[in-house]
Design a protein around this motif. Structure first.
Motif, PDB file in Angstrom:
ATOM      1  N   GLY A 132       0.813  -1.212   0.000  1.00 43.88           N
ATOM      2  CA  GLY A 132       0.000   0.000   0.000  1.00 43.88           C
ATOM      3  C   GLY A 132       0.842   1.256   0.000  1.00 43.88           C
ATOM      4  N   GLY A 133       1.895   1.263   0.801  1.00 46.68           N
ATOM      5  CA  GLY A 133       2.796   2.410   0.831  1.00 46.68           C
ATOM      6  C   GLY A 133       3.502   2.612  -0.493  1.00 46.68           C
ATOM      7  N   VAL A 134       3.853   1.514  -1.151  1.00 45.63           N
ATOM      8  CA  VAL A 134       4.506   1.613  -2.457  1.00 45.63           C
ATOM      9  C   VAL A 134       3.536   2.157  -3.498  1.00 45.63           C
ATOM     10  CG1 VAL A 134       5.436   0.216  -4.358  1.00 45.63           C
ATOM     11  CG2 VAL A 134       6.317  -0.074  -2.034  1.00 45.63           C
ATOM     12  N   LYS A 135       2.302   1.690  -3.472  1.00 42.60           N
ATOM     13  CA  LYS A 135       1.305   2.194  -4.435  1.00 42.60           C
ATOM     14  C   LYS A 135       1.089   3.687  -4.236  1.00 42.60           C
ATOM     15  CE  LYS A 135      -1.033  -2.213  -4.937  1.00 42.60           C
ATOM     16  NZ  LYS A 135      -2.193  -3.024  -4.568  1.00 42.60           N
ATOM     17  N   ASP A 136       0.975   4.116  -2.985  1.00 36.97           N
ATOM     18  CA  ASP A 136       0.832   5.554  -2.706  1.00 36.97           C
ATOM     19  C   ASP A 136       2.057   6.315  -3.205  1.00 36.97           C
ATOM     20  OD1 ASP A 136      -1.641   5.191  -1.474  1.00 36.97           O
ATOM     21  OD2 ASP A 136      -0.835   5.349   0.575  1.00 36.97           O
ATOM     22  N   ALA A 137       3.236   5.767  -2.970  1.00 38.98           N
ATOM     23  CA  ALA A 137       4.472   6.425  -3.379  1.00 38.98           C
ATOM     24  C   ALA A 137       4.553   6.562  -4.895  1.00 38.98           C
ATOM     25  CB  ALA A 137       5.678   5.657  -2.851  1.00 38.98           C
ATOM     26  N   LEU A 138       4.155   5.522  -5.603  1.00 38.33           N
ATOM     27  CA  LEU A 138       4.179   5.582  -7.060  1.00 38.33           C
ATOM     28  C   LEU A 138       3.273   6.694  -7.581  1.00 38.33           C
ATOM     29  CD1 LEU A 138       4.232   1.781  -7.857  1.00 38.33           C
ATOM     30  CD2 LEU A 138       6.060   3.441  -8.351  1.00 38.33           C
ATOM     31  N   ALA A 139       2.118   6.862  -6.963  1.00 33.69           N
ATOM     32  CA  ALA A 139       1.207   7.928  -7.386  1.00 33.69           C
ATOM     33  C   ALA A 139       1.832   9.300  -7.153  1.00 33.69           C
ATOM     34  CB  ALA A 139      -0.127   7.808  -6.642  1.00 33.69           C
ATOM     35  N   VAL A 140       2.587   9.437  -6.069  1.00 25.77           N
ATOM     36  CA  VAL A 140       3.253  10.707  -5.766  1.00 25.77           C
ATOM     37  C   VAL A 140       4.413  10.953  -6.738  1.00 25.77           C
ATOM     38  CG1 VAL A 140       4.702  11.880  -4.039  1.00 25.77           C
ATOM     39  CG2 VAL A 140       2.598  10.719  -3.326  1.00 25.77           C
ATOM     40  N   LEU A 141       5.173   9.911  -7.030  1.00 23.48           N
ATOM     41  CA  LEU A 141       6.386  10.064  -7.840  1.00 23.48           C
ATOM     42  C   LEU A 141       6.122  10.180  -9.339  1.00 23.48           C
ATOM     43  CD1 LEU A 141       8.707   7.508  -6.024  1.00 23.48           C
ATOM     44  CD2 LEU A 141       8.767  10.022  -5.864  1.00 23.48           C
ATOM     45  N   ALA A 142       5.057   9.574  -9.815  1.00 21.58           N
ATOM     46  CA  ALA A 142       4.801   9.523 -11.266  1.00 21.58           C
ATOM     47  C   ALA A 142       4.927  10.883 -11.953  1.00 21.58           C
ATOM     48  CB  ALA A 142       3.441   8.884 -11.552  1.00 21.58           C
ATOM     49  N   PRO A 143       4.307  11.940 -11.426  1.00 21.46           N
ATOM     50  CA  PRO A 143       4.375  13.215 -12.155  1.00 21.46           C
ATOM     51  C   PRO A 143       5.684  13.989 -11.993  1.00 21.46           C
ATOM     52  CG  PRO A 143       2.940  13.434 -10.241  1.00 21.46           C
ATOM     53  CD  PRO A 143       3.359  11.991 -10.300  1.00 21.46           C
ATOM     54  N   VAL A 144       6.607  13.513 -11.147  1.00 19.28           N
ATOM     55  CA  VAL A 144       7.793  14.323 -10.873  1.00 19.28           C
ATOM     56  C   VAL A 144       9.125  13.641 -11.221  1.00 19.28           C
ATOM     57  CG1 VAL A 144       8.139  13.639  -8.444  1.00 19.28           C
ATOM     58  CG2 VAL A 144       8.719  15.947  -9.167  1.00 19.28           C
ATOM     59  N   ILE A 145       9.134  12.343 -11.393  1.00 14.83           N
ATOM     60  CA  ILE A 145      10.400  11.636 -11.611  1.00 14.83           C
ATOM     61  C   ILE A 145      11.143  12.144 -12.848  1.00 14.83           C
ATOM     62  CG2 ILE A 145      11.349   9.385 -12.340  1.00 14.83           C
ATOM     63  CD1 ILE A 145      11.090   9.578  -9.367  1.00 14.83           C
ATOM     64  N   ALA A 146      10.468  12.250 -13.981  1.00 12.15           N
ATOM     65  CA  ALA A 146      11.148  12.690 -15.211  1.00 12.15           C
ATOM     66  C   ALA A 146      11.738  14.080 -15.034  1.00 12.15           C
ATOM     67  CB  ALA A 146      10.185  12.650 -16.394  1.00 12.15           C
ATOM     68  N   HIS A 147      10.999  14.968 -14.405  1.00 15.88           N
ATOM     69  CA  HIS A 147      11.487  16.326 -14.176  1.00 15.88           C
ATOM     70  C   HIS A 147      12.696  16.314 -13.236  1.00 15.88           C
ATOM     71  CE1 HIS A 147      11.589  20.627 -13.690  1.00 15.88           C
ATOM     72  NE2 HIS A 147      11.359  20.511 -12.393  1.00 15.88           N
ATOM     73  N   ALA A 148      12.623  15.508 -12.181  1.00 13.90           N
ATOM     74  CA  ALA A 148      13.737  15.434 -11.236  1.00 13.90           C
ATOM     75  C   ALA A 148      15.005  14.945 -11.937  1.00 13.90           C
ATOM     76  CB  ALA A 148      13.372  14.511 -10.070  1.00 13.90           C
ATOM     77  N   LEU A 149      14.868  13.904 -12.744  1.00 11.81           N
ATOM     78  CA  LEU A 149      16.044  13.379 -13.452  1.00 11.81           C
ATOM     79  C   LEU A 149      16.590  14.393 -14.446  1.00 11.81           C
ATOM     80  CD1 LEU A 149      15.001   9.672 -13.982  1.00 11.81           C
ATOM     81  CD2 LEU A 149      16.441  10.644 -12.173  1.00 11.81           C
ATOM     82  N   ASP A 150      15.712  15.128 -15.099  1.00 11.10           N
ATOM     83  CA  ASP A 150      16.148  16.173 -16.018  1.00 11.10           C
ATOM     84  C   ASP A 150      16.911  17.260 -15.259  1.00 11.10           C
ATOM     85  OD1 ASP A 150      16.120  17.508 -18.678  1.00 11.10           O
ATOM     86  OD2 ASP A 150      14.882  18.984 -17.601  1.00 11.10           O
ATOM     87  N   GLN A 151      16.422  17.628 -14.084  1.00  9.30           N
ATOM     88  CA  GLN A 151      17.098  18.648 -13.274  1.00  9.30           C
ATOM     89  C   GLN A 151      18.491  18.179 -12.855  1.00  9.30           C
ATOM     90  OE1 GLN A 151      15.768  21.914 -11.841  1.00  9.30           O
ATOM     91  NE2 GLN A 151      15.101  21.514 -13.927  1.00  9.30           N
ATOM     92  N   ILE A 152      18.599  16.906 -12.474  1.00  4.92           N
ATOM     93  CA  ILE A 152      19.897  16.372 -12.057  1.00  4.92           C
ATOM     94  C   ILE A 152      20.899  16.459 -13.201  1.00  4.92           C
ATOM     95  CG2 ILE A 152      21.088  14.243 -11.384  1.00  4.92           C
ATOM     96  CD1 ILE A 152      18.507  13.592  -9.751  1.00  4.92           C
ATOM     97  N   ARG A 153      20.424  16.303 -14.421  1.00  2.67           N
ATOM     98  CA  ARG A 153      21.292  16.372 -15.616  1.00  2.67           C
ATOM     99  C   ARG A 153      21.537  17.806 -16.054  1.00  2.67           C
ATOM    100  NH1 ARG A 153      17.300  12.866 -17.627  1.00  2.67           N
ATOM    101  NH2 ARG A 153      17.690  10.764 -16.942  1.00  2.67           N
ATOM    102  N   GLY A 154      20.982  18.782 -15.325  1.00  2.43           N
ATOM    103  CA  GLY A 154      21.217  20.178 -15.659  1.00  2.43           C
ATOM    104  C   GLY A 154      20.108  20.854 -16.426  1.00  2.43           C
ATOM    105  N   GLY A 155      18.972  20.174 -16.577  1.00  7.06           N
ATOM    106  CA  GLY A 155      17.847  20.738 -17.301  1.00  7.06           C
ATOM    107  C   GLY A 155      17.305  22.001 -16.645  1.00  7.06           C
ATOM    108  N   ASP A 156      16.623  22.788 -17.430  1.00  6.43           N
ATOM    109  CA  ASP A 156      16.053  24.050 -16.951  1.00  6.43           C
ATOM    110  C   ASP A 156      14.714  23.804 -16.296  1.00  6.43           C
ATOM    111  OD1 ASP A 156      15.908  26.737 -16.490  1.00  6.43           O
ATOM    112  OD2 ASP A 156      15.563  27.311 -18.576  1.00  6.43           O
ATOM    113  N   HIS A 157      14.291  24.753 -15.480  1.00  6.56           N
ATOM    114  CA  HIS A 157      12.965  24.686 -14.879  1.00  6.56           C
ATOM    115  C   HIS A 157      11.919  24.978 -15.945  1.00  6.56           C
ATOM    116  CE1 HIS A 157      14.347  24.415 -10.753  1.00  6.56           C
ATOM    117  NE2 HIS A 157      15.256  25.321 -11.049  1.00  6.56           N
ATOM    118  N   PRO A 158      10.757  24.323 -15.889  1.00  7.80           N
ATOM    119  CA  PRO A 158       9.706  24.644 -16.867  1.00  7.80           C
ATOM    120  C   PRO A 158       9.210  26.072 -16.663  1.00  7.80           C
ATOM    121  CG  PRO A 158       8.908  23.055 -15.245  1.00  7.80           C
ATOM    122  CD  PRO A 158      10.356  23.299 -14.963  1.00  7.80           C
ATOM    123  N   ARG A 159       8.824  26.700 -17.753  1.00  8.11           N
ATOM    124  CA  ARG A 159       8.342  28.097 -17.659  1.00  8.11           C
ATOM    125  C   ARG A 159       6.848  28.153 -17.839  1.00  8.11           C
ATOM    126  NH1 ARG A 159      12.881  31.111 -17.116  1.00  8.11           N
ATOM    127  NH2 ARG A 159      14.676  30.120 -17.983  1.00  8.11           N
TER     128      ARG A 159
END
Length: 159
Positions: A132-159
């Motif tokens: 249950g905790g993992v399912k909740d976590a996946l719902a939280v992470l789904a919309p932000v993981i790609a952005h977080a990884l892009d930021q780590i690689r030096g990507g810009d903030h969305p405008r």
């Protein structure tokens, strides 16, 4: 395609007392999100968690998700094995991961001690061990993981 490692931190799962369901949930979700991910690495609590984390980080993956070992049990040592390997903490992630369980009236959710942060160019996140905790976590992470990884690689903030 980004790559990820899932580490299940559970002495009982590692010894075959019960199957690893939370790690399987994570690996399946990551594949759906477009990640290359092998089967979860299942290790006993404590020092084996740190060994698995160091191996995952040495492989240079983009993302490492752990499941289990974040509670108050004396053998729950995942945060202690993770924190020394991180260069920068991302405290908002574990805060957000605890919130859905607390909102659902699961008071034990606030006892999760998981940490999250960046080790070199890898995002590392400790998740709870329950399905249950993992399912909740996946719902939280789904919309932000790609952005977080892009930021780590030096990507810009969305405008």
């Amino acid at each position: 395609m980004p790559d990820a490692v899932v580490i299940t931190c559970s002495t009982r799962a590692a010894s075959g007392v019960y199957p690893d369901t939370s790690g399987q949930l994570l690996a399946s979700a990551l594949r759906e999100w477009g990640f290359a991910v092998a089967e979860p690495v299942v290790v006993a609590d404590g020092a084996p968690v740190g060994e698995a984390l160091r191996a995952a980080l040495a492989s240079g993956v983009d993302l490492v998700l752990t499941t289990g070992g974040t509670g108050l049990n004396p053998t729950d040592r995942t945060p202690e094995e993770t924190a020394p390997l991180l260069d920068r903490l991302v405290p908002g992630i574990p805060e957000a991961l605890r919130a859905p369980g607390v909102a659902k009236g699961i008071p034990g959710a606030m006892l999760s001690r998981g940490v999250a942060g960046v080790a070199d160019r890898t995002l590392v996140i400790n998740l709870p061990g329950s399905s249950g905790g993992v399912k909740d976590a996946l719902a939280v992470l789904a919309p932000v993981i790609a952005h977080a990884l892009d930021q780590i690689r030096g990507g810009d903030h969305p405008r």
